[in-house]
Design an enzyme around this catalytic site. Structure first.
Site, PDB file in Angstrom:
ATOM      1  N   THR A   1       0.866  -1.172   0.000  1.00 25.51           N
ATOM      2  CA  THR A   1       0.000   0.000   0.000  1.00 25.51           C
ATOM      3  C   THR A   1       0.905   1.225   0.000  1.00 25.51           C
ATOM      4  OG1 THR A   1      -1.861   1.152   1.016  1.00 25.51           O
ATOM      5  CG2 THR A   1      -0.395  -0.042   2.522  1.00 25.51           C
ATOM      6  N   GLU A   2       0.589   2.179  -0.865  1.00 25.23           N
ATOM      7  CA  GLU A   2       1.557   3.250  -1.126  1.00 25.23           C
ATOM      8  C   GLU A   2       1.757   4.157   0.070  1.00 25.23           C
ATOM      9  OE1 GLU A   2      -1.188   2.614  -3.017  1.00 25.23           O
ATOM     10  OE2 GLU A   2      -1.977   4.469  -3.894  1.00 25.23           O
TER      11      GLU A   2
END
Lengths: 221, 249, 221, 249
Positions: free
Chosen positions: A48-49
């Site tokens: 997840t960024e």
């Protein structure tokens, strides 16, 4: 009768294509559903960024930790083997070409692989790009998850995008509710038809010159 | 003896002038330094340029700063959210300027500012309308756009623990922009749950070394923690759950 | 009689100028001696470019840890409050202007602040630059620690460097065995004379037009 | 099940072809993957381009690789040291090519390769002979030089512990170039003292996440450690001290 997959069915179909050991980023919105269909006996590592590898499923309601969220700001959990890092390191992973797969939504995908998924360009709309442009150019394979048609019945697969682009020539494959399309040298190839859908029906729905790349077609030659 | 801790929030945000560029950590609500933002609202600085990933959620924190009319311009990647009504209204009324930056460029430009990089060629946004006006160059067969550092006068950051030298650790995905913003601001102000004795933090695990930190203020533990243990029973905004949700209320 | 400081005396003099709370990088070689003279009751945080803040003194011989060394590859120790980081982060600290002071050796320093300390340019010599160029442009104050004269009796303070440069206009102050010099708008100012050394002696030794910036001189005006 | 561990050193270095660019971690001897280098010597690849901070110390590790005539070119910041006699001899005989890079540029160029940066403007080496042939630009009143990424086919790294996903932690200043080289190579090979169970490493403290690691090989504890506790009694090369120095020998 025409087969139209639900979002969950599309998500499950995408999940089936992701090999064990892949590092995968699921874009916000519908692509997040793919996580629910990844085989639990295979190890697939979600990125997840906002700074995590090894993201796990949504927690029980009383286990919600506001310090532990995904890119869509939803509560998630931590798998054994997880790692946290800051935003520049997180996007370096993406932009440096280290992610195997990302799954993004789309307004339009052009037959050369151009992606439009962040703005309809409508006057007065508030723009928001987030990490989509970075994902589009960074992941080794960019998969799009989308309905084939807009609510108005227009094809989202197009000759060239009329909406503002997210990335140029970046899409590898499009999973729609009717069929799966690969981007091949400037043309969409239909590689899988859902249910009894036919190649000719898809050509009619999209209005595009398509390649029939289905296994059946290949076998028949 | 070095002691970067300050006794209260008003001293933590002292000296931020009108017109300052202020980086505010956080991704959505995770890592958002709500107490420092509230102190900044009370402090009164106006005409601010804010750098954040988003443009505020609900009516608290960054959204409250916006609602108070203190922000001239916001540099962010994702202003529009389900709960960004404060920003949405100001933007539609033309009362706030927006510089939209892809999230990876935002992060890398902030890092560049802290690392002394003059500019860099970025692979993101090539061929899009966000490329307009930017210098492009083909390197090794690929097209890049030239991006410049984003610097700030102040950074407001929320973290987990710090020591009096300003060494900082974060908690889970609340880390996000904190470590890079700390490097890019002239004055970095960190709110933490807890100040620990020097030598307590593992030198292998310090995320932001004290060299990047100017002031530390303790705000106490968040509601989902108890002596560092996660106790849950909150919603995503940190509010205790109702009894029907399995909480105490 | 002319006073000539020993290296330890110069190191002690430099140490006395470093305020509490400073982040300091001591270059390899003689500058490393400065660490021995930092007041133990003040907290001054040493940076070593191989990835550490809060570096402590040399350990006892049986406490040597080969994983814990300084930039000169000598054994060091860890102070409470230390932090480790990788090389890019370490040089980002330097190049981003976060270090307060670095102390470097020199072959030559020019009156405009140019520094030459990595190569005499002699044919056949093996070049080695290490982190000197990064330190020279990165630290807020660049202090040079050097003998005033070469073994051949030539001044190391010069009008312009004949040796290859490490950095342009980067030196703030030079601590020599005779006196301390500040770089002021293209001229060296003598700010402190050791022992009974006189301004005129220093002018004679360097052969340079110098500013008399000593306190005595200032007081006399 | 993901398992990046390989059973022995020869499998760890399998497939490195002649002519490959190989990054080798370490600063001097700290963090130098001596066992992997010895395996590379045994493996036989020639005509290598090596990226390391130094050019070998003494007669072991990188120096032995050089002495075996396997290295065509070395990219480093500090070749000349008191114990770099192997390199010194080869260089004077014209048997090895040297690309000298300031250490900060070396680190930032390696990072750039891993982060997808096409090139960047660096403040270092402006006005020096190492600036010759480089593009320069004035940005905000300061001069910078354009620097390009350094990529590699393989990286050989020494670290402290890893798990089967390839998550890695380092020990003290032996961390140095490992984390950035891991990001810049197509195939990253890590030797560790110990392989630990998945979930054992603290997610807050993982330094190199498994996404950057392809193979992990266990070489056992160094001589100055015992069950992870520092026991000392070695010199800087890791050799046990003699009795007169306070050691066992």
């Amino acid at each position: 009768m025409t087969t139209v997959f639900t979002r969950d069915q599309i998500a499950a179909r995408i999940a089936a294509d992701i090999p064990e050991g892949s590092f995968v980023n699921l874009g916000i919105g519908a692509p997040t559903l793919v996580a629910n269909y990844l085989p639990t006996d295979l190890e697939i590592i979600l990125h997840t960024e906002n700074g995590m590898l090894g993201m796990g499923a949504s927690p029980a309601v009383d286990q919600v930790d506001p310090d532990l969220i995904n890119a869509g700001k939803q509560a998630v959990s931590e798998q054994p083997g997880a790692a946290y890092f800051h935003h520049a390191d997180s996007f370096a992973m993406m932009r440096g070409g280290h992610l195997d797969v990302c799954v993004l939504g789309a307004f339009q995908v052009a037959q050369n692989g151009d992606l439009a998924n962040w703005s309809t360009g409508a006057p007065g709309s508030i723009p928001a790009i987030g990490g989509a442009m970075d994902l589009a150019i960074g992941a080794k394979s960019v998969y799009v998850m989308t309905d084939l048609l807009t609510k108005q019945g227009e094809s989202k697969l197009v000759e060239s995008c009329s909406y503002p682009l997210t990335g140029v020539g970046c899409v590898s494959r499009v999973y729609t509710d009717y069929a799966i399309f690969d981007v091949q040298a400037g043309t969409f190839a239909v590689t899988e038809l859902f249910g009894d859908n036919t190649f000719d029906e898809i050509v009619a729905l999209t209005g595009l010159a398509l390649i029939d790349g289905t296994a059946g077609k290949g076998d028949a030659r | 003896m070095i002691d970067k801790s300050v006794p209260n929030l008003s001293q933590a945000v002292a000296g931020i002038p009108d017109g300052a560029t202020v980086m505010i950590g956080g991704f959505g609500r995770a890592g958002q330094p709500v107490e420092l933002i509230d102190a900044l609202i009370a402090q009164g600085a106006r005409d601010l340029t804010i750098v954040n990933n988003n443009a505020g959620n609900g009516d608290t924190g960054l959204a409250a700063l916006l609602a108070n009319g203190r922000v001239r311009k916001i540099i962010c990647s994702f202003p529009r959210q389900s709960d960004s009504w404060v920003f949405d209204g100001l933007y539609r009324e033309g009362k706030i300027e927006l510089e939209l930056v892809p999230q990876g460029n935002l992060a890398e430009r902030i890092r560049a500012a802290g690392a002394g990089v003059g500019a860099f060629f970025s692979p993101t946004a090539v061929g899009t309308e966000l490329a307009e006006g930017k210098e492009s160059r083909v390197i090794d067969g690929r097209t890049y756009l030239l991006e410049y550092p984003i610097k700030a006068d102040f950074a407001l950051i929320s973290a987990y623990k710090a020591d009096r030298w300003g060494n900082v650790i974060y908690r889970k995905t609340a880390r996000n922009f904190g470590p890079i913003m700390a490097t890019a601001a002239k004055t970095t102000i960190v709110q933490v749950d807890e100040l620990v004795e020097l030598g307590t933090l593992d030198p292998e695990s310090v995320v932001t070394p004290g060299i990047f930190v100017d002031r530390v203020v303790v705000v106490g533990e968040r509601r989902w923690l108890n002596n560092g243990e996660f106790v849950g029973g909150v919603d995503l905004e940190g509010r205790p759950l109702t009894a029907s949700e399995g909480g105490d209320r």
